[in-house]
Design a protein around this motif. Structure first.
Motif, mmCIF file in Angstrom:
data_model
loop_
_atom_site.group_PDB
_atom_site.id
_atom_site.type_symbol
_atom_site.label_atom_id
_atom_site.label_comp_id
_atom_site.label_asym_id
_atom_site.label_seq_id
_atom_site.Cartn_x
_atom_site.Cartn_y
_atom_site.Cartn_z
ATOM 1 N N ASP A 136 0.466 -0.831 -0.241
ATOM 2 C CA ASP A 136 0.210 0.104 0.308
ATOM 3 C C ASP A 136 1.541 1.159 0.244
ATOM 4 O O ASP A 136 1.977 1.645 0.878
ATOM 5 N N GLU A 137 0.877 1.961 -0.997
ATOM 6 C CA GLU A 137 1.264 3.309 -0.446
ATOM 7 C C GLU A 137 0.404 4.199 -0.843
ATOM 8 O O GLU A 137 -0.347 4.621 -1.168
ATOM 9 N N ILE A 138 0.269 5.811 0.321
ATOM 10 C CA ILE A 138 0.249 6.602 0.229
ATOM 11 C C ILE A 138 1.168 7.625 0.398
ATOM 12 O O ILE A 138 1.921 8.001 0.502
ATOM 13 N N ASP A 139 0.178 8.408 -0.364
ATOM 14 C CA ASP A 139 1.152 10.071 -0.916
ATOM 15 C C ASP A 139 0.672 11.048 0.844
ATOM 16 O O ASP A 139 -0.131 11.757 0.837
ATOM 17 N N VAL A 140 2.293 11.567 1.265
ATOM 18 C CA VAL A 140 2.597 11.744 2.124
ATOM 19 C C VAL A 140 2.835 13.268 1.961
ATOM 20 O O VAL A 140 3.381 13.482 2.700
ATOM 21 N N THR A 141 2.692 13.696 0.133
ATOM 22 C CA THR A 141 4.039 14.452 0.493
ATOM 23 C C THR A 141 2.709 16.368 0.450
ATOM 24 O O THR A 141 1.470 16.061 0.244
ATOM 25 N N PRO A 142 3.414 17.048 1.734
ATOM 26 C CA PRO A 142 1.765 17.650 1.463
ATOM 27 C C PRO A 142 1.863 18.853 0.381
ATOM 28 O O PRO A 142 2.679 19.395 -0.732
ATOM 29 N N THR A 143 0.038 19.419 0.615
ATOM 30 C CA THR A 143 -0.322 20.383 -0.351
ATOM 31 C C THR A 143 0.017 21.362 -0.512
ATOM 32 O O THR A 143 -0.320 22.013 0.837
ATOM 33 N N ASP A 144 -0.483 22.321 -0.979
ATOM 34 C CA ASP A 144 -0.061 23.922 -0.544
ATOM 35 C C ASP A 144 -1.381 24.531 -1.136
ATOM 36 O O ASP A 144 -2.028 25.286 -1.752
#
Length: 65
Positions: free
Chosen positions: A47-55
């Motif tokens: 399972d891959e979860i995208d944890v990059t913060p969005t602006d």
């Protein structure tokens, strides 16, 4: 074989042929094969979860303008 004999399997195949017709069977088989392949691929991948913060600030500025 899962409690299904040759005669039962033959009856099911004939019913499928009558319901869907000979022209649709290759499409159904291809779709079923793709679905099984995608399911196996998804089950084996971690399972891959995208944890990059969005602006969020930039998105709100675009909506107001």
């Amino acid at each position: 074989m899962f409690g299904i004999g040759f005669q039962e399997l033959l009856v099911v195949l004939v019913l499928v042929l009558l319901v869907f017709g000979a022209n649709k069977l290759p499409e159904i088989g291809g779709g079923l094969g793709r679905a099984i392949r995608n399911f196996k691929r998804a089950a084996s991948e971690p399972d891959e979860i995208d944890v990059t913060p969005t602006d969020k600030k930039d998105k709100n500025d675009d909506k107001q303008a």
